[in-house]
Design an enzyme around this catalytic site. Structure first.
Site, PDB file in Angstrom:
ATOM      1  N   ASP A   1       0.816  -1.212   0.000  1.00 41.72           N
ATOM      2  CA  ASP A   1       0.000   0.000   0.000  1.00 41.72           C
ATOM      3  C   ASP A   1       0.846   1.257   0.000  1.00 41.72           C
ATOM      4  OD1 ASP A   1       0.801  -0.575   2.707  1.00 41.72           O
ATOM      5  OD2 ASP A   1      -0.649   0.914   3.398  1.00 41.72           O
TER       6      ASP A   1
ATOM      7  N   GLU B   1       0.203  -1.267   5.559  1.00 45.74           N
ATOM      8  CA  GLU B   1       1.251  -0.834   6.479  1.00 45.74           C
ATOM      9  C   GLU B   1       1.130   0.642   6.801  1.00 45.74           C
ATOM     10  OE1 GLU B   1       5.288   0.745   7.607  1.00 45.74           O
ATOM     11  OE2 GLU B   1       3.972   1.284   5.947  1.00 45.74           O
TER      12      GLU B   1
END
EC number: 3.4.11.4
Length: 416
Positions: A80, A175
């Protein structure tokens, strides 16, 4: 070099921003696009046991090519990108043989990446930089890490003369919103230790990070016609301002460095009736971390006493300093240091002013220092990465694999 550039660009042009307001895992459906692509790519290069679970965690295995008893090690990066800045329609630009001068990212908006402000640029004069077009972040955090891990595995597969033990790799969702390790299956991963490829400048090697908590302060007010408000109106925005101003004025992100902690309110929404402050608390020292949370409660109590219990405070611990879990197995840091020096890099060992998946994974039983991925100015339009730094990161991964096999192979031989 071109294969690294092509792979990196193919990843960053996929929008994978995570969403802190979503309860799903991954928090955004678009992260599945990269997850599924990586599954196919890992199969194509010859990785084994390639899988993606119901939560979007991608894992794969490079089998050992030595008969020696070598510990299983891992490498991890996240898929991400940050929700802090636009991550849609990323249009990377390549600057060959950077000349050390200003780089115009967006001429119309006068957005300039300048070494006068970002001095680290001058470290990469003569190198190939990948930059943004000024309208989005780049996504080197952490698609550079993914690029490096995949390319290193491909290299090891193509060079069986480099002996190594079993290697596990993983790519995680979410994350950037603090959930990258939340549903990571450590037992399934099966490594004795791992490294996150999620640092910044070339040479960074980190095994100490902040203790971290998220903070939400909710203030309830009373809206009354301002012409008749005396003694009746309670303006929640005014109380929110008081709350923020009661914090130590010099303990903010922009005024601290190294292991110094801080308070940081990143979002505020409100009106007379209700105001919400959202922020974070950070400190490397656990006792100081706890003291910071106690100060927030003390301020809440004082203002509630004065204004009639209008404030509610929510503090949620997010992750802790992984130093406590790394120091007992410090040889895993030493192996990374040796690998960097083998690659002609002087390690820059320093505490992380942030966190990685590794900080949470270390407390889940998977000690996990952090290694540079090479990018700079993450989470914004000034993000850039030197391709040569990615090349070196790939080299470090390969040398960690070799060093681990040599260290434990030698130990095994001595024992026999």
């Amino acid at each position: 070099m071109q294969n690294i550039i092509d792979r990196f660009i193919s990843y960053v042009t996929i929008d994978t921003q995570s969403d802190p307001k979503s309860d799903a895992t991954p928090s955004t459906a678009k992260q599945w696009i990269l997850a599924n692509r990586l599954v196919e790519e890992l199969k194509d290069i010859g990785m084994q046991d390639v899988s993606v679970d119901e939560y979007g965690y991608v894992m794969a295995t490079l089998p050992a090519n030595t008969d020696e008893e070598v510990p299983v090690i891992g490498f991890i990066s996240h898929m991400d990108t940050s929700p802090d800045f636009n991550g849609t329609n990323v249009k990377p630009r390549i600057i060959e043989k950077y000349n050390g001068k200003d780089i115009v990212l967006h001429e119309k908006e006068n957005i300039i990446l300048s070494p006068r402000y970002f001095e680290d640029l001058l470290l990469y004069k003569g190198q190939t930089l990948i930059v943004t077009d000024g309208t989005s972040l780049l996504g080197a955090d952490d698609k550079a890490g993914i690029t490096e891990i995949v390319t290193a595995m491909e290299y090891l597969i193509g060079h069986p003369e480099i002996k190594h033990g079993k290697i596990r790799i993983a790519f995680t969702p979410d994350e950037e919103i603090g959930r990258g390790a939340a549903k990571f299956n450590v037992e399934k991963f099966g490594a004795e230790w791992a490294y996150t490829m999620d640092g910044s400048q070339i040479g960074e090697l980190e095994y100490e990070n902040f203790n971290a908590a998220g903070v939400t302060v909710t203030i309830k007010g009373k809206s009354v016609h301002p012409g008749y408000a005396k003694g009746k109106m309670v303006n929640s925005m005014v109380i929110a301002n008081k709350f923020a101003n009661m914090l130590p004025p010099r303990e903010t992100p922009q005024q601290t460095e190294g292991t110094e902690g801080f308070f940081h309110f990143s979002h505020i929404t409100g009106d007379v009736e209700k105001t919400v402050l959202e922020g974070i608390v950070r400190d490397h020292d656990f006792d100081k971390f706890e003291a910071r949370k106690e100060l927030l409660q003390k301020i809440t109590n004082e203002l509630n006493f004065k204004h009639g219990h209008v404030i509610s405070l929510e503090i949620k611990d997010q992750y802790y300093n992984m130093k406590e879990k790394i120091e007992p197995v410090f040889h895993i840091v030493e192996i990374a240091e040796e690998a960097m020096r083998d690659a002609g890099i002087e390690p820059l060992i320093k505490p992380i002013r942030g966190g990685t998946d590794g900080s949470q994974l270390s407390y889940m039983g998977l000690p996990c220092p952090n290694i540079f991925a090479g990018g700079h100015n993450f989470h914004g339009k000034y993000e850039y990465i030197p391709v040569e730094s990615m090349q070196k990161a790939i080299e470090v991964i390969v040398k960690i694999a070799r060093r681990t096999a040599e260290r434990y192979g030698a130990s095994s031989a001595e024992n026999n």
